[in-house]
Design an enzyme around this catalytic site. Sequence first.
Site, PDB file in Angstrom:
ATOM      1  N   SER C  51       0.931  -1.361   0.079  1.00  0.00           N
ATOM      2  CA  SER C  51       0.011   0.086  -0.068  1.00  0.00           C
ATOM      3  C   SER C  51       0.885   1.074   0.075  1.00  0.00           C
ATOM      4  CB  SER C  51      -1.069   0.155   0.998  1.00  0.00           C
ATOM      5  OG  SER C  51      -1.337  -1.210   1.371  1.00  0.00           O
ATOM      6  N   ILE C  53       2.001   2.900   2.750  1.00  0.00           N
ATOM      7  CA  ILE C  53       1.396   3.769   4.041  1.00  0.00           C
ATOM      8  C   ILE C  53       2.636   3.622   4.657  1.00  0.00           C
ATOM      9  CG2 ILE C  53      -0.340   4.038   5.641  1.00  0.00           C
ATOM     10  CD1 ILE C  53      -2.052   2.337   3.954  1.00  0.00           C
ATOM     11  N   HIS C  55       2.497   3.962   8.251  1.00  0.00           N
ATOM     12  CA  HIS C  55       1.597   3.962   9.354  1.00  0.00           C
ATOM     13  C   HIS C  55       2.096   4.458  10.578  1.00  0.00           C
ATOM     14  CE1 HIS C  55      -1.027   1.036   7.456  1.00  0.00           C
ATOM     15  NE2 HIS C  55       0.258   0.242   7.108  1.00  0.00           N
ATOM     16  N   VAL C 178      20.371 -17.348  -3.691  1.00  0.00           N
ATOM     17  CA  VAL C 178      21.164 -18.047  -2.764  1.00  0.00           C
ATOM     18  C   VAL C 178      20.585 -19.449  -2.471  1.00  0.00           C
ATOM     19  CG1 VAL C 178      21.718 -18.171  -0.174  1.00  0.00           C
ATOM     20  CG2 VAL C 178      21.739 -16.040  -1.214  1.00  0.00           C
ATOM     21  N   GLU C 342       6.298  -8.133   7.837  1.00  0.00           N
ATOM     22  CA  GLU C 342       4.928  -7.962   7.167  1.00  0.00           C
ATOM     23  C   GLU C 342       4.810  -6.460   7.684  1.00  0.00           C
ATOM     24  OE1 GLU C 342       1.720 -10.339   8.464  1.00  0.00           O
ATOM     25  OE2 GLU C 342       2.326 -10.219  10.593  1.00  0.00           O
ATOM     26  N   SER C 343       3.517  -6.102   7.175  1.00  0.00           N
ATOM     27  CA  SER C 343       3.362  -4.605   7.500  1.00  0.00           C
ATOM     28  C   SER C 343       3.199  -4.395   8.958  1.00  0.00           C
ATOM     29  CB  SER C 343       1.597  -4.408   7.129  1.00  0.00           C
ATOM     30  OG  SER C 343       1.720  -3.119   7.032  1.00  0.00           O
ATOM     31  N   CYS C 406       7.175   9.141 -22.584  1.00  0.00           N
ATOM     32  CA  CYS C 406       5.769   8.601 -22.073  1.00  0.00           C
ATOM     33  C   CYS C 406       4.795   9.690 -22.144  1.00  0.00           C
ATOM     34  CB  CYS C 406       5.970   7.842 -20.910  1.00  0.00           C
ATOM     35  SG  CYS C 406       4.383   7.653 -19.704  1.00  0.00           S
TER      36      CYS C 406
END
Lengths: 120, 417, 483
Positions: C51, C53, C55, C178, C342-343, C406
Site C-alpha cells: 500500500s 503507507i 503507518h 542463494v 510484514e506490515s 511517455c
Amino acid sequence: MKKEMVCISCPKGCRMTVEYEGDKVLEVLGNSCSKGWDYAVDEITKPVRIVTSTVKVRGGKLTVVPVKTNKPVRRHLIFDVMNEIYKAEVKAPVKEGQVIIKNAADSGADIIATLDLKKI
Amino acid sequence: MIEKRSLVIIGAGPAGLAAAVKAKKAGIKDVLLIDRDIQLGGILKQCIHNGFGLHVFKEELTGPEFALRYIREIEELKVEYKLNTMVISVDKNKRITTVNPDDGLIVYEARSIILAMGCRERPRGALRIPGTNPSGIFSAGTAQRFVNIEGMKPGKTALILGSGDIGLIMARRLTLEGMKVRAVCEIMPHPGGLTRNIVQCLEDFNIPLKLSTTVIAIHGKRRIEGVTIAQVDDSFKPVKGTEKYIECDMLLLSVGLIPENELAEEAGVELDPVTGGARVNQYLETNIDGIYACGNVLHVHDLVDYVAIEAEKAAKSAVRKIKGKTRKIKKRIELITGNGIRYTVPQFIDVTDKEEKIKIYFRSTSIMESIKINAICKDEIIFSKKLKRVAPAEMEYIIISTDDIRGRKMIIEARAK
Amino acid sequence: MEKANIKYDIAIIGAGVVGGLVARSLSAYDARICIIDKHIDMAMGASGANSGIVHAGYDATPGSMKAKFNIEGTAMMPGICRLLGVSYKNSGSLVLAFNSEDEKQLQKLYENGIAGGVKGMKLLSKETVLKMEPLLNPKITKALHAPTAGVVSPYKLNIAAIENAVVNGTEFLRETQVLGITGNKGDFTLSTNKGDIFAAVVINCAGIYADDIAKMAGDGFFTLTPRKGEYLLFDRSEGGLVENVVFQPPSEKGKGVLVMTTVDGNILIGPDANIVESKEDSQTHADSLDYVYKTAIKTCSGLNLKKVITSFAGLRATPDTGDFIIGESKKIPGFFNVAGIESPGLSSAPAIGEYVAEIVSGSLGGLAKKENFKPGLDTHEFFRDMDLNEKENIMQDNPDYGMIVCRCENVTKAEVLDSIRRPAGARTVDGVKRRTRAGMGRCQGGFCLPAVVEILSKELGIEKEEVQKGDSGSNILVERNRP
Ligand SMILES: Cc1cc2nc3c(=O)[nH]c(=O)nc-3n(C[C@H](O)[C@H](O)[C@H](O)COP(=O)(O)OP(=O)(O)OC[C@H]3O[C@@H](n4cnc5c(N)ncnc54)[C@H](O)[C@@H]3O)c2cc1C
Ligand SMILES: Cc1cc2nc3c(=O)[nH]c(=O)nc-3n(C[C@H](O)[C@H](O)[C@H](O)COP(=O)(O)OP(=O)(O)OC[C@H]3O[C@@H](n4cnc5c(N)ncnc54)[C@H](O)[C@@H]3O)c2cc1C
Ligand code: SF4
C-alpha cells in the site's frame, strides 16, 4: 450452399446472400447493382485479395518498408506471394510505387512499396 | 518564447493533415501543424493494410499511401509543420505549450485551434483481467507498430481479445508473418469490426471467432504461457463450466480506443462521456470559442475517409472564424440520444438565421435490421429515414434542415419499421 | 559476474526495502558489503507491491518490535526520503467507524497508540471527518485521525536505498539466488547460481523466503505464511477523492480495505488478505478484486470502475511468532535474521536498517564509520513537476528533456536514460517504469513501450528481442520478421 457476404466493390457495402453449388452461383440477394453479382461470383469461383506486408530494407531509416501487391491476387496464392516477400530485400532509398518483386509467385501482380523511405 | 499563428492544428494524422491542407487552400497563410512523432501521418503509418480512401480518392489505398497523398499536398502548399514536438498543454486562451529537443520550449498563441490528437488504446487494466502480470500482453496497436514499423515479432502464438478492426487486421497480419492465431474472442454476441475484415482477416485463414467469449485469467510468470477463456451470459458474466485453457505466448487486446483528450480537458473543453471526445456543434466547435475537434479525438471512426471529411469541415469552420465570417447564433438545440442510439456528433446544433443542412453522424447501440431513424422535436417526427441495417461498428448519418427544427431539443431514435 | 574470489565482510540476502535500508545504513561503515537478490532488479518482492503507507503506529501491541520500529521508522521517513529524493507525503490517516461496535475498536486503537507513543491522534466526530473528507460515506459515525501517517512510493524508496548503498561502495548482485549456506561467523559460504560468495556475516532479509534461508543456514526456528493482498489502482484523474489514507475498521482479516491517494496521485484501493500456497503466487483474482471494490465503495461511493488502470497483488510474510524477527541467530553466530517483516514493514524499514547496522557492526567488533559517507543521492526533479521556466532551462542544457517518451506521465528520454545509467540502474522495462513512471500512466505502456525497448537495447548494447520486462525469460519481443 448459402453464404453471407458484403460486396466491397463500392462504399455502399451491400449485404448479400449468395446461393451456390460448387463453383456455380445460383442466386444473389441483397445487391443493388450488377457489380454486386460479379463480386459474388468472383468470391465463390476465384476470390482475390490484395496482399500487404513489409520487405526488408538495407541502409534505411527503418529496417522494413511496407509493400502491397499492385493488383489483387488469387486467394490461394497468398502464401506463395508471402514466401517471396519473406526473401526479398531492397536498398534504401525506396520510393512509393517502386517495384520490388515483379510478378510475385506468378500471380500476375508486382510487389510495390507503399511508402517513401530515406537512407540513414 | 511566444509565437503567434492564426491556426494551430495539434496532431498530424489524417485529421490534422486534411485540416491543414484545407485551411491553407482557403487562404490562411500561417497554419501550423504539430505532431509528436518524427513523421507525418499519425496512426496510418502503421496501418499498412489496404482499405483506405474508397470515398475520398475513389480507390483502395493502404494507410501509408493514403497519408502520402496529403503529405505531398502539405509539402506543395508549404504548410508549416513541426515534428518531434509534443504539445504539453493548451489553455482556454488558446495558448499552446510545446516541447521539442531542438527548440526546447515554445508557446504558440493561436486564434483558432483544431484538435486532431487521435486516440489511444484501452489497456488490460481497464478490463481487470485477473491473473499474473507477465510479458507478452500487448494492445493490438502496439503489436502492430512492432510488426509493421520495427519489423519485430512480439510472440509466436497469439490469442486476440476483441474483434474490433485492429484486432482482426492483426490476426491476419500475424498469420501472414508466420505466427499462429489461436482465436479471436469477443465478449459481445456480435463482432466489433467491419464484416469485410471478418471475411478477409479471419475466414480466409480459418481463424476461429468466438463470440460471447472473454479471457478470464492470464497465466505465466515471466512470459505469458496461456489464458483461460470462458463464455459469458447476457450480463457478460463468465458461465461456469465453459472455461477453457488456451496456450499462447502473446495476448493482444483490441478492446477499444479512447480519444486522447487530456489536453482538451485541461483547456476546459467539455467532453461527451459516451464518445470520450469533445461535445461539438455542427461546425465541430467545442464549448470554447475557436477550438475545434475532428478525427478520432472527437469520436472513434472506422473509416479514415470520414476522418478526412470531418477534418475539412473543422478547417472550414476555423477559417470562417479567423476571417470573421461567422453568423450570429440564434439558439442552441441539444441533441438527445433516443432508443437505440449510442451517440451523435454533433451533440448540439447552433441555429443561425440562415437555413443549413446538417449531417448528424450516429452509432447504434446494437445491430438492428429494417429500422427507421427518426428525428423528433416537440413530440413530432420532423424527419425519418429508412435503413436496412445498423450496427455499432458502422457509423451512419442523417441530414436535417435547421428550418425543420422546433424547440430547443431534438431526439434521434431508431425504431423498427 | 564471477565473484568467487571476493570475500565480503557482510552479505545481505534480499534487495527489498528492508535489505536495502539495512545496506544503506551499513554502507556508512568501513566494510565490504554485498546485497544479493535472485531477481534482476530490486523491489520485485513485497516491497514492490504494497500500500505504501507510512503507518502512524497505533496498530501494533505496545512493546512489540512492530510497534517500536514502526513508530521510530515513521518518524525517520520524511528525513530519509528527502535525502534520497523519494517523494513522501504526510497525508494523515483515518480509521472509520460505522457503528458503536466499530467505535469501540477505534477506542482500542487510540489507547494502543497512546501507550506506544503515537503523537497527535484524535477521535473525530462525523461532522469534523466529513469536513476533512467530504466525499466519504456520510453513514460513518466517527473516525480515528492520526496526523503522523503518510504515504511513500515503496519501490522508489527501495531503489533509492540500494542506489545510495551502491554509491557508498556496496555491491548489488542481481539475478543471484542463494541456494545454500554453510559455515559460521567469519567464514560463511553462500552457494548461488552464479558461484560461491564468501562473507564473514550474513543478514537474512529475504522477505517471504526468509524462513527458507534461515533453514539453509541451520536455524529454521520460524515459518512464514504467505498472505496475499490484492489491489486496484485508478487513473490519476480520480485522484483527490480522499486526502488521508482511509481505513475501514480492522477485522480478523487485517487492517481492512483502504482507500488512499498514492504519492503519485492515483487512487489505490485494497488489500484483502488470503493465505496462499505458493510463495510465487502473485496472481490477482476476479473474486478478490470484486471484494476489494465492494468493500471500498463503503468508504467512498465515488470510485469509478471504468477508471481502473491496473490491478496487482503482494504477499505478506506472516511469521508464526507474531512479531518481527530481528537479531542474531542463537544457533549460528554471525547469521542475522530480519524476517517476518510484514506490515508495517515499510514504515519500520528505516529504523530496522539503523538498528541492524548497529548490531552487525557490534558483532564485527565495532566497525569504523566511513569518512566520506554520502547520506543522500543526487536526484533531479521530474520533468513533469517542473514549472515552465525550469523546463525551458533544463531542455537547453540537455535536449533529451525535449523528447517525451511517455505521454501519460510526461517522462522524457533524458529521464529514461538517467534511470538506466544511474548506479544500480534499470536493466528492464519494469525497472525503467518503477524509476521513471514511464508506462505507469493510463495507457499502461501502449505508447512508450516501443521507445523504452529501443532505448534499453541501445544503452545495454543488446538486441531488441533481448530486452526483458522483468527477470530473464520475460522478453518483450521474440525475433525479427526479416532476419
Ligand atoms: C489499427 C487501425 C486500423 C485501421 N484500419 C482502417 C482501415 O482499414 N480503413 C480505414 O478507412 N480506417 C482504418 N482505421 C481508422 C483510421 O485510421 C483512423 O480513424 C484515423 O487514422 C484517425 O485519424 P486521426 O488523424 O484522428 O488520428 P491519428 O492518426 O491517431 O493521428 C493523431 C496524431 O496526433 C498526434 N498527437 C496526439 N497528441 C499529441 C500531442 N499532445 N502533441 C503532438 N502531437 C500529438 C499523434 O502523434 C498522431 O500522429 C484504422 C485505425 C487503426 C488504429
Ligand atoms: C499487501 C501488502 C500491503 C502492505 N502494506 C504496507 C504498508 O502500507 N505499510 C507498510 O509499512 N508496510 C506494508 N506492507 C509490508 C511491507 O511491504 C513489507 O514489510 C516490506 O516490503 C518487506 O520488505 P522486505 O525487504 O523484507 O521483503 P521483499 O521486498 O519481499 O524483499 C525480499 C527480497 O529477497 C529476495 N530473495 C528471497 N529469496 C532469495 C534467495 N534465495 N536468494 C536471493 N534473494 C532472495 C527476493 O527476491 C526479494 O527481492 C505490506 C505488505 C503487503 C504484502
Ligand atoms: S452491389 Fe453495387 S451498390 Fe452494392 S456495394 Fe456492390 S457495387 Fe456497391
